[in-house]
Design a protein around this motif. Sequence first.
Motif, PDB file in Angstrom:
ATOM      1  N   LEU A 137       0.818  -1.215   0.000  1.00 26.75           N
ATOM      2  CA  LEU A 137       0.000   0.000   0.000  1.00 26.75           C
ATOM      3  C   LEU A 137       0.854   1.267   0.000  1.00 26.75           C
ATOM      4  O   LEU A 137       0.470   2.280  -0.599  1.00 26.75           O
ATOM      5  N   HIS A 138       1.998   1.227   0.649  1.00 30.14           N
ATOM      6  CA  HIS A 138       2.805   2.437   0.850  1.00 30.14           C
ATOM      7  C   HIS A 138       3.104   3.214  -0.436  1.00 30.14           C
ATOM      8  O   HIS A 138       2.967   4.447  -0.438  1.00 30.14           O
ATOM      9  N   PRO A 139       3.496   2.584  -1.540  1.00 27.82           N
ATOM     10  CA  PRO A 139       3.744   3.366  -2.758  1.00 27.82           C
ATOM     11  C   PRO A 139       2.515   4.158  -3.216  1.00 27.82           C
ATOM     12  O   PRO A 139       2.638   5.275  -3.711  1.00 27.82           O
ATOM     13  N   ARG A 140       1.323   3.604  -3.041  1.00 23.29           N
ATOM     14  CA  ARG A 140       0.090   4.332  -3.394  1.00 23.29           C
ATOM     15  C   ARG A 140      -0.095   5.542  -2.500  1.00 23.29           C
ATOM     16  O   ARG A 140      -0.516   6.609  -2.955  1.00 23.29           O
ATOM     17  N   LEU A 141       0.202   5.377  -1.217  1.00 25.41           N
ATOM     18  CA  LEU A 141       0.090   6.494  -0.277  1.00 25.41           C
ATOM     19  C   LEU A 141       1.051   7.614  -0.653  1.00 25.41           C
ATOM     20  O   LEU A 141       0.681   8.793  -0.630  1.00 25.41           O
ATOM     21  N   VAL A 142       2.274   7.245  -1.001  1.00 22.91           N
ATOM     22  CA  VAL A 142       3.292   8.230  -1.379  1.00 22.91           C
ATOM     23  C   VAL A 142       2.869   8.962  -2.655  1.00 22.91           C
ATOM     24  O   VAL A 142       2.956  10.190  -2.735  1.00 22.91           O
ATOM     25  N   THR A 143       2.401   8.227  -3.635  1.00 18.53           N
ATOM     26  CA  THR A 143       1.950   8.849  -4.887  1.00 18.53           C
ATOM     27  C   THR A 143       0.794   9.801  -4.620  1.00 18.53           C
ATOM     28  O   THR A 143       0.792  10.940  -5.109  1.00 18.53           O
ATOM     29  N   ALA A 144      -0.174   9.370  -3.845  1.00 17.47           N
ATOM     30  CA  ALA A 144      -1.334  10.211  -3.534  1.00 17.47           C
ATOM     31  C   ALA A 144      -0.939  11.450  -2.746  1.00 17.47           C
ATOM     32  O   ALA A 144      -1.578  12.501  -2.870  1.00 17.47           O
ATOM     33  N   ALA A 145       0.111  11.341  -1.930  1.00 19.34           N
ATOM     34  CA  ALA A 145       0.564  12.477  -1.117  1.00 19.34           C
ATOM     35  C   ALA A 145       1.170  13.585  -1.970  1.00 19.34           C
ATOM     36  O   ALA A 145       1.272  14.729  -1.509  1.00 19.34           O
ATOM     37  N   ALA A 146       1.574  13.281  -3.175  1.00 25.40           N
ATOM     38  CA  ALA A 146       2.060  14.271  -4.148  1.00 25.40           C
ATOM     39  C   ALA A 146       3.132  15.198  -3.561  1.00 25.40           C
ATOM     40  O   ALA A 146       3.037  16.418  -3.649  1.00 25.40           O
ATOM     41  N   GLY A 147       4.140  14.597  -2.942  1.00 21.99           N
ATOM     42  CA  GLY A 147       5.252  15.381  -2.405  1.00 21.99           C
ATOM     43  C   GLY A 147       5.072  15.833  -0.969  1.00 21.99           C
ATOM     44  O   GLY A 147       5.998  16.361  -0.365  1.00 21.99           O
ATOM     45  N   LYS A 148       3.893  15.631  -0.418  1.00 23.58           N
ATOM     46  CA  LYS A 148       3.662  15.946   0.995  1.00 23.58           C
ATOM     47  C   LYS A 148       3.861  14.682   1.827  1.00 23.58           C
ATOM     48  O   LYS A 148       4.201  13.616   1.313  1.00 23.58           O
ATOM     49  N   ASN A 149       3.594  14.791   3.120  1.00 24.90           N
ATOM     50  CA  ASN A 149       3.779  13.667   4.030  1.00 24.90           C
ATOM     51  C   ASN A 149       2.623  12.686   3.996  1.00 24.90           C
ATOM     52  O   ASN A 149       1.479  13.067   3.723  1.00 24.90           O
ATOM     53  N   VAL A 150       2.929  11.445   4.307  1.00 24.17           N
ATOM     54  CA  VAL A 150       1.924  10.414   4.552  1.00 24.17           C
ATOM     55  C   VAL A 150       1.715  10.366   6.056  1.00 24.17           C
ATOM     56  O   VAL A 150       2.678  10.267   6.814  1.00 24.17           O
ATOM     57  N   TRP A 151       0.459  10.443   6.489  1.00 18.80           N
ATOM     58  CA  TRP A 151       0.140  10.387   7.914  1.00 18.80           C
ATOM     59  C   TRP A 151      -0.424   9.019   8.260  1.00 18.80           C
ATOM     60  O   TRP A 151      -1.491   8.646   7.782  1.00 18.80           O
ATOM     61  N   VAL A 152       0.303   8.284   9.080  1.00 21.27           N
ATOM     62  CA  VAL A 152      -0.206   7.052   9.666  1.00 21.27           C
ATOM     63  C   VAL A 152      -0.944   7.491  10.927  1.00 21.27           C
ATOM     64  O   VAL A 152      -0.322   7.848  11.931  1.00 21.27           O
ATOM     65  N   VAL A 153      -2.275   7.489  10.866  1.00 22.79           N
ATOM     66  CA  VAL A 153      -3.092   7.991  11.976  1.00 22.79           C
ATOM     67  C   VAL A 153      -3.053   7.013  13.141  1.00 22.79           C
ATOM     68  O   VAL A 153      -2.968   7.404  14.293  1.00 22.79           O
ATOM     69  N   GLY A 154      -3.136   5.768  12.872  1.00 22.66           N
ATOM     70  CA  GLY A 154      -3.183   4.739  13.905  1.00 22.66           C
ATOM     71  C   GLY A 154      -4.259   3.748  13.542  1.00 22.66           C
ATOM     72  O   GLY A 154      -4.830   3.826  12.460  1.00 22.66           O
ATOM     73  N   GLY A 155      -4.456   2.852  14.426  1.00 26.82           N
ATOM     74  CA  GLY A 155      -3.902   2.656  15.734  1.00 26.82           C
ATOM     75  C   GLY A 155      -2.511   2.073  15.750  1.00 26.82           C
ATOM     76  O   GLY A 155      -1.812   1.961  14.738  1.00 26.82           O
ATOM     77  N   GLY A 156      -2.163   1.684  16.979  1.00 26.42           N
ATOM     78  CA  GLY A 156      -0.827   1.201  17.228  1.00 26.42           C
ATOM     79  C   GLY A 156      -0.463  -0.048  16.452  1.00 26.42           C
ATOM     80  O   GLY A 156       0.675  -0.196  15.999  1.00 26.42           O
TER      81      GLY A 156
END
Length: 173
Positions: free
Chosen positions: A98-117
């Motif tokens: 999933l991470h590459p999709r998150l990075v692409t969607a973030a478009a140069g901004k940060n990816v926030w892992v909200v949680g939970g733990g």
Amino acid sequence: MATIYYTASSMDGYIVDENGSLDWLTSRDIDADGPFAIEPFMETVGSIVMGADTYQWILTNHPGEFMYSQPSWVVTHRPEIVADGHDVQTFAGDVAELHPRLVTAAAGKNVWVVGGGDLAAQFAAAGLIDEMIVAYAPCTLGAGSRVLPMRSEWTLLTAAVNADFVCAHWRRA
């Protein structure tokens, strides 16, 4: 761009109590203009990922329109939990996929892992969390869900007090 786990914790390391409640957190004072406040952080966020329990908490405590405008994912095996009208995608699988999709969607901004733990631990175990920001509340819970239920090493970048909280910004060691 970084993948950041931004969260709150009791002094004894819990993100929610044994009843899944955040009352211990939401009853505390925090300065919206103070260090590590949520709004300035949100301006740096390009995509969001959370676990099913976190999403369910949002549904229960903030019904109606989805509270985030950024592209968002819920890691779950229950895609039916997404409320009508919420622009949220579900994902069931290894977070490294999933991470590459998150990075692409973030478009140069940060990816926030909200949680939970548990979700944060999956990202951390895969070496995908670059930074962690934790606001520590002046209480202990004794039980609940851990902020990061795994062994890991971090280097403190900075710390500050914001109203009732001691906030720390960590980088993966």
